[in-house]
Design an enzyme around this catalytic site. Structure first.
Site, short mmCIF file in Angstrom:
data_model
loop_
_atom_site.label_atom_id
_atom_site.label_comp_id
_atom_site.label_asym_id
_atom_site.label_seq_id
_atom_site.Cartn_x
_atom_site.Cartn_y
_atom_site.Cartn_z
N ASP A 134 0.95 -1.20 0.13
CA ASP A 134 0.11 0.09 -0.05
C ASP A 134 0.63 1.23 -0.04
O ASP A 134 0.64 2.26 -0.69
CB ASP A 134 -0.90 -0.12 1.35
CG ASP A 134 -1.95 -0.87 0.90
OD1 ASP A 134 -2.25 -1.45 -0.05
OD2 ASP A 134 -2.54 -1.26 1.98
N CYS A 135 1.94 1.07 0.79
CA CYS A 135 2.83 2.50 0.85
C CYS A 135 3.74 2.44 -0.21
O CYS A 135 4.33 3.52 -0.68
CB CYS A 135 3.32 2.68 2.21
SG CYS A 135 4.21 0.83 2.68
N TYR A 136 4.24 1.21 -0.84
CA TYR A 136 4.97 1.10 -1.96
C TYR A 136 4.55 0.51 -3.12
O TYR A 136 4.86 -0.76 -3.30
CB TYR A 136 6.43 0.56 -1.50
CG TYR A 136 7.45 1.33 -0.41
CD1 TYR A 136 7.89 2.46 -0.97
CD2 TYR A 136 7.32 0.99 0.73
CE1 TYR A 136 8.66 3.28 -0.02
CE2 TYR A 136 8.17 1.71 1.80
CZ TYR A 136 8.85 2.77 1.32
OH TYR A 136 9.56 3.39 2.11
#
Lengths: 507, 130
Positions: A134-136
């Site tokens: 989700d963040c990368y």
């Protein structure tokens, strides 16, 4: 005895360095100077001794931070010019090891070449993959990078600057390709490594001035000793250092990738350490000569951790080009460069003289009593004993060839060890030898006439990997297993190797 | 002068080198030779002034002859002056001078190639290979 207590403080030395008045000498000049001036006068006169070494240091590598891409990626598998780098750090950090080989060019290109190419200003291709999070969210990336594009390129070498290194010889009858270079058969040459008189740790074997935080020359940059190196063994005279430095300040003159044929990729690097001359003990330790630094000359023909020493040899002998072994003169080759080692020590001398580098005492000492241990092996690998065939069918050397043929047929084997009257191994005959004798009938009637007298053998205790190497090297499919007296106690055949699969060893 | 002579042995086993020596009277020094059942390669050394006659005679006997202008060549930009080449060379082509720089006595080289294998820095090569 009052003189032995004489001391010179590091502050005084640094004051002279900052004023540009320090007397700095390279380590190879020190023995002559001490002989000429005497120890007390040398202490008064000399402020700093600079050391240097330039050679293959496999345990080297660098940390890189690439900065974040858009959209960002958490790199899990990473290649630089097809050389895999470690993916177990934070998103865009990695560590590349010098000996890691390219997936496409094998031993002709590796981590060491990536490091050299970056330093030389060449472009390096980064490829990376990720699962995506989700963040990368990003899953792949390919980009060409120059060293200046990286946020950090920090060389950090777990084991550099070996205090000295055992010399190598080869008593077998074939060429060996080792990390000690090409070793000619029948003790045809000797190879060695290390700068001897110039070596940093040989000039401070008690590690009084060399320890964590000490400034050094590393690959042309000003670096630092991190602390003890891996496999550090100063108690046995084989100290090592972990060192670090900024790759962006390094020069290709002192960082060179190399390939040891048949062994793999390694990095040649220049390391130098300035030693402040604070007391008589340091005067004495920096007065060390090539003649004083002894190593074992090891037989690399023995495929074991415990290689036998042929003799002791010192760096003066090694560097002379000729070493005598059992009355024979054998030529030597250095793998490290003495010219470059001198260059390192002299460059460092210039830095200190010009006040570019001041001296620092270790912030944490390296313990000189440390000694390296071998690996603890909870499970031993398979030995010949575990898979050999104890049913031995053998034949006497005076028996007829026909009897051998019958035994081969009956014993369902292709190899017959030949024994003499005392039951000791003297040769071997194979189905091929017998077919040949039958097809071309000549004078030969007895087994001894057709047997091969040079028998490749193994022992019960030999690791299977070593026995397999013998089979491969001689292009044979079986060997007698012998005891010390040369009684045949079993046979090891290629078929027995099948026992390794699915059994205890290979699951 | 060094010549590299290649000959096929398929058309019978003519003693080419011996025949050339006999017919030209030139003393040929064979420095290196690899000969198997089908072909052979020999590196020979002869006086410079006999080059033409030996070359022509060899060619007339079916051998291909190449003049080797150079021995092994050292690329100074790659060489770090370690000396790994020094002890592996059978003809003592390499030595370290008083400044610990690797020097090459090119004339001694018989192009066996062993040093090329031993050099960790790929600093040695044959000119003919370029």
């Amino acid at each position: 005895m009052i003189y032995t207590r004489m001391k010179k403080s590091i502050d005084l030395i640094n004051e002279r360095v900052r004023d540009g008045n320090a007397r700095v000498v390279t380590a190879d000049e020190m023995p002559g100077l001490v002989a000429e001036l005497g120890e007390e006068e040398a202490l008064r006169e000399v402020d700093v001794v600079t050391t240097g070494t330039f050679g293959a240091m496999c345990s080297s590598g660098a940390f890189f931070n690439f900065g974040h891409a858009e959209p960002p990626i958490r790199m899990e598998r990473i290649w630089l010019n097809d050389v895999e780098a470690y993916g177990g750090l934070a998103a865009v950090d990695t560590y590349i090891g010098a000996t890691q080989q390219s997936t496409t060019r094998e031993d002709q290109y590796g981590g060491a070449h990536v490091i050299e190419d970056f330093i030389a200003g060449k472009s390096v291709e980064l490829r990376a993959m990720s699962r995506g999070t989700d963040c990368y969210p990003r899953r792949t990336i390919t980009t060409d990078l120059l060293l200046e594009h990286l946020n950090q390129a920090i060389m950090c070498n777990p084991r550099n600057a070996y205090q000295r290194y055992n010399a190598a010889i080869n008593t077998t009858d074939r060429v060996l390709h080792t990390y000690m270079g090409m070793l000619l058969p029948n003790s045809g040459n000797i190879s060695f490594s290390g700068a001897g008189v110039l070596n940093p740790l040989s000039n401070d074997p008690k590690l009084r001035m060399i320890g964590s935080g000490v400034p050094i020359f590393l690959g042309g940059a000003q670096g630092m000793v991190v602390g003890e190196g891996t496999q550090n063994s100063p108690a046995g005279g084989f100290g090592t250092l972990m060192v670090t430095g900024n790759m962006k300040e390094m020069s290709q003159d002192y960082v060179r990738a190399a390939t040891m044929q048949g062994y793999g990729v390694t990095l040649y690097i220049g390391v130098g350490i300035p030693i402040p001359v604070v007391d008589i003990d340091i005067v004495r330790s920096t007065a060390v000569r090539d003649e004083d630094i002894e190593v074992d000359l090891l037989d690399y023909g023995i495929p074991s951790r415990n290689r036998p020493a042929v003799r002791k040899v010192n760096y003066a002998e090694l560097r002379s080009g000729i070493v005598e072994v059992n009355g024979e003169e054998i030529r030597t080759s250095s793998l490290s460069s003495y010219r470059k080692a001198k260059d390192v020590a002299e460059t460092l001398k210039g830095w200190v003289e010009q006040g570019k580098m001041t001296l620092v005492l270790p912030t944490r000492p390296i313990i000189p009593e440390t000694r390296v241990k071998p690996m603890h092996e909870s499970v031993h690998g398979p030995r010949v004993l575990d898979i050999m065939d104890k049913r031995v069918v053998s034949i006497g050397e005076s028996e007829e060839i026909r009897a051998a043929a019958q035994k081969l047929l009956k014993g369902e084997t292709n190899h017959l060890p030949v024994i003499n009257n005392n039951g000791l191994l003297v040769g071997i005959v194979t189905t091929y030898d017998i077919s040949k004798a039958v097809a071309n009938p000549g004078k030969a009637t007895l087994v001894r006439d057709i047997m091969k007298k040079k028998v490749v053998t193994t022992t019960q205790d030999e690791p299977v990997d070593i026995a397999v190497q013998k089979l491969e090297r001689h292009n044979i499919s079986a060997m007698p297993v012998v005891d010390k007296e040369m009684h045949v106690v079993a046979m090891l055949t290629a078929i027995d190797l099948g026992k390794l699969i699915g059994g205890r060893w290979l699951k | 002068m060094k010549l590299l002579v290649n000959f096929s042995r398929k058309a019978g086993q003519k003693p080419i080198i011996a025949q050339v020596v006999k017919e030209t009277g030139v003393l040929i020094n064979v420095e290196r030779a690899i000969i198997d059942s089908s072909e052979g390669e020999a590196l020979i050394d002869i006086p410079d002034e006999s080059c033409k006659i030996v070359k022509e005679k060899m060619a007339s006997l079916g051998a291909t002859v190449r003049v080797l202008e150079h021995g092994i060549i050292l690329d100074e930009t790659e060489c770090v002056d370690c000396g790994a080449c020094v002890s592996v060379c059978p003809h003592e082509v390499f030595y370290l001078d008083e400044d610990w720089v690797v020097r090459v006595r090119e004339g001694r080289c018989v192009l066996c190639g062993r040093c090329m294998e031993a050099c960790p820095h790929h600093a040695l090569y044959h000119k003919e290979e370029l």
